[in-house]
Design a protein around this motif. Structure first.
Motif, PDB file in Angstrom:
ATOM      1  N   GLN A  50       0.828  -1.205   0.000  1.00 34.51           N
ATOM      2  CA  GLN A  50       0.000   0.000   0.000  1.00 34.51           C
ATOM      3  C   GLN A  50       0.868   1.264   0.000  1.00 34.51           C
ATOM      4  N   GLN A  53       2.262   1.699  -3.420  1.00 34.47           N
ATOM      5  CA  GLN A  53       1.194   2.184  -4.295  1.00 34.47           C
ATOM      6  C   GLN A  53       1.035   3.699  -4.151  1.00 34.47           C
ATOM      7  N   ILE A  93       5.456  -3.622  -9.983  1.00 34.54           N
ATOM      8  CA  ILE A  93       4.540  -2.581 -10.457  1.00 34.54           C
ATOM      9  C   ILE A  93       4.142  -2.957 -11.879  1.00 34.54           C
ATOM     10  N   ILE A  98      -0.336  -0.666 -11.004  1.00 31.53           N
ATOM     11  CA  ILE A  98      -0.870  -1.411  -9.856  1.00 31.53           C
ATOM     12  C   ILE A  98       0.284  -2.171  -9.200  1.00 31.53           C
TER      13      ILE A  98
END
Length: 105
Positions: A50, A53, A93, A98
């Motif tokens: 996370q 991201q 990635i 994503i």
């Protein structure tokens, strides 16, 4: 001078019983601690994905492009030792930005 005749200490049997109780408690505690370690590593990996991201989104806003892990390290979005999860999973990635993790091959 006082004599030490009335002082009472622990007997050998009492000491052995205490040692047995401590051993049983340790035998119960160690497996529980090792189970929790793997759960912490799994949750740590999810949190790391996370965080990466979020750094990908920051990079996309700044550079108008989808980064690779190398781009994130080079531009200072990640530290050089932060490219994999704490449990050893590889963070990737995708071409659409994503972030995911998987076990190393």
């Amino acid at each position: 001078m006082r004599l030490l005749k009335n002082q009472r200490g622990f007997t050998l049997i009492e000491m052995l019983i205490v040692m047995l109780i401590i051993t049983v408690l340790i035998a119960i505690a160690i497996p529980n601690v090792s189970k929790q370690t793997s759960a912490v590593d799994t949750k740590g990996c999810k949190a790391f994905v996370q965080m990466v991201q979020g750094q990908v989104e920051s990079y996309r806003m700044d550079e108008k492009a989808v980064p690779t892990m190398e781009n994130l390290v080079t531009k200072g979005y990640l530290k050089t030792n932060e490219t994999n999860c704490p449990n050893g999973d590889v963070v990737e990635i995708s071409t659409d930005g994503i972030v995911s993790s998987k076990k190393p091959a």
